[in-house]
Design an enzyme around this catalytic site. Structure first.
Site, PDB file in Angstrom:
ATOM      1  N   ASP A 192     -45.782  25.856  61.745  1.00 47.39           N
ATOM      2  CA  ASP A 192     -45.937  25.668  60.294  1.00 47.39           C
ATOM      3  C   ASP A 192     -46.362  26.975  59.637  1.00 47.39           C
ATOM      4  O   ASP A 192     -46.954  27.854  60.276  1.00 47.39           O
ATOM      5  CB  ASP A 192     -46.923  24.543  59.974  1.00 47.39           C
ATOM      6  CG  ASP A 192     -48.342  24.821  60.452  1.00 47.39           C
ATOM      7  OD1 ASP A 192     -48.502  25.291  61.588  1.00 47.39           O
ATOM      8  OD2 ASP A 192     -49.295  24.573  59.679  1.00 47.39           O
TER       9      ASP A 192
ATOM     10  N   GLU B 190     -51.417  23.968  61.751  1.00 50.24           N
ATOM     11  CA  GLU B 190     -52.485  24.970  61.813  1.00 50.24           C
ATOM     12  C   GLU B 190     -52.852  25.493  60.439  1.00 50.24           C
ATOM     13  O   GLU B 190     -54.017  25.776  60.164  1.00 50.24           O
ATOM     14  CB  GLU B 190     -52.044  26.140  62.713  1.00 50.24           C
ATOM     15  CG  GLU B 190     -53.195  27.014  63.206  1.00 50.24           C
ATOM     16  CD  GLU B 190     -53.581  28.135  62.242  1.00 50.24           C
ATOM     17  OE1 GLU B 190     -54.656  28.721  62.419  1.00 50.24           O
ATOM     18  OE2 GLU B 190     -52.809  28.415  61.306  1.00 50.24           O
TER      19      GLU B 190
END
Length: 382
Positions: free
Chosen positions: A70, A131
């Site tokens: 991500d 994250e």
């Protein structure tokens, strides 16, 4: 077994606009390539988040690479020289969101792994899509799952962009903890010309914030700077000039070293808020959220091995640092010794984030040397 190209793989990952919590096919790119390399892949979806644990090998030791697919949003498109998800190469540089944070490192480690038919132990990947967000359905959940499966990981490399100015000049061997606290002081709204009929919450909040900021938390801790408290907002939402507000909110963040725990700091702030409420006759609510505890991976054979590989590859003595924000290493440290070693982080989260093609190839070489050195030292046949 086909060798992977870290540059092409970085481009393929950047082309998936996986802004948290979206996956946009990024995890499929990782999984498909790992399956082709002989990894058994397990997709773990928690909430909206796609996660992956992949393993090749059945014996110990298990060397794990952890990372995230991500990315943060691209920001204002007009400020980018090229499409942030176009993954174009210009002047020897791959440009795009996630280039250094941290799709490039994922690609480099996968390319390094593709150079090995087998190792005397196990290679594994822990890849999350959560994250850059609130990190509640990513690595922390995968770690819980690994524990429930009695999966043993012996050491872990996190591919965060730890390097500062050049590849390998810094690794992260620990991180500070982080706690956010929001203080809400309840007053009584009224006309500014008649303060005796109101109770202004702002002076109480300002005094409370001042008292919080005035405390010296510590003078530092071995391998860590002093803990630091910052006031991040004071707000009432009051748009009128002649109204004493009903309530006021203030927020602080503390980045703390191992001299403290999140629970201890929370108790201190809650206690201080209670004292101020009693002295001022107000109601003060303190809401805390601990996003991570401080940790340090002690010096030893694993950290020394990584430092030795970096010196051999790049000719630098790496700085064993604990600076910066939080990372998913804070969850993995509950499984095994963990450190961070990745690309130069100068452009992470910035407009025109980019990585040099030469750096991707050099990091792949370093990761390959690290894998070879690791199993030479710790491997089951050594």
């Amino acid at each position: 077994m086909a060798k992977l190209d870290p540059v092409a793989l970085t481009q393929a990952l950047i082309a998936r606009p996986s802004v948290t919590p979206a996956d946009a096919g990024a995890m499929d790119v990782v999984e498909n390539h790992l399956q082709a390399l002989g990894f058994a892949c397990i997709r773990l979806r928690f909430g909206e988040i796609e996660n992956l644990y992949a393993r090749r090998g059945t014996s110990g030791p298990n060397l794990c690479f952890a990372g995230h697919t991500d990315v943060v949003p691209g920001g204002t498109r007009s400020l980018w020289r090229y499409d942030p998800f176009g993954a174009e190469i210009h002047d020897g540089t791959v440009i795009g969101r996630g280039a250094v944070d941290m799709k490039g490192a994922i690609a480099a480690w996968m390319a390094a792994v593709s150079r090995f038919e087998d190792v005397p132990g196990t290679l594994s990947f822990l890849i999350t899509g959560d994250e850059e967000g609130i990190a509640t359905d990513g690595t922390i959940k995968v770690v819980e799952w690994l524990k429930s499966q009695n999966e043993v990981i012996d050491h872990c490399i996190v591919g965060e962009p730890s390097s500062s100015q050049q590849l390998g000049d810094m690794i992260k061997v620990g991180r500070r903890g982080s706690i956010n606290a929001t203080f809400t002081v309840a007053g009584k709204q009224g006309h500014v010309a008649y303060p005796q009929r109101a109770l202004n919450p702002l002076p109480v909040l300002v005094d409370l914030m001042t008292a919080l900021k005035a405390r010296e938390l510590d003078a530092g801790f071995e391998s860590f700077p002093p803990s630091n408290l910052e006031i991040t907002t004071i707000d009432t939402g009051n748009t009128a000039t002649n109204v004493i507000p009903q309530d006021a909110k203030g927020r602080v963040n503390i980045r703390f070293n191992p001299a403290h725990t999140g629970v201890e700091l929370q108790a201190w702030m809650e206690g201080l808020a209670a004292d101020f409420a009693e002295k001022t006759g107000t109601t003060i609510r303190c809401d805390c959220a601990i996003s991570g505890e401080a940790f340090l991976t002690e010096a030893g054979p694993f950290v020394d091995l990584v430092a030795d590989v970096i010196k051999a590859q790049f000719g630098v003595e790496t700085d064993r640092s604990t600076t910066g924000g939080t990372s998913d290493a804070r969850f993995i440290r509950n499984l095994c010794p963990v450190l961070e070693f990745g690309l130069v982080g100068q452009t992470m989260h910035q407009i025109n984030e980019c990585v040099a093609v030469d750096d991707l190839n050099a990091l792949t070489d370093a990761y390959s040397a690290l894998i070879e050195a690791y199993f030479s030292k710790f491997g089951s046949s050594s």
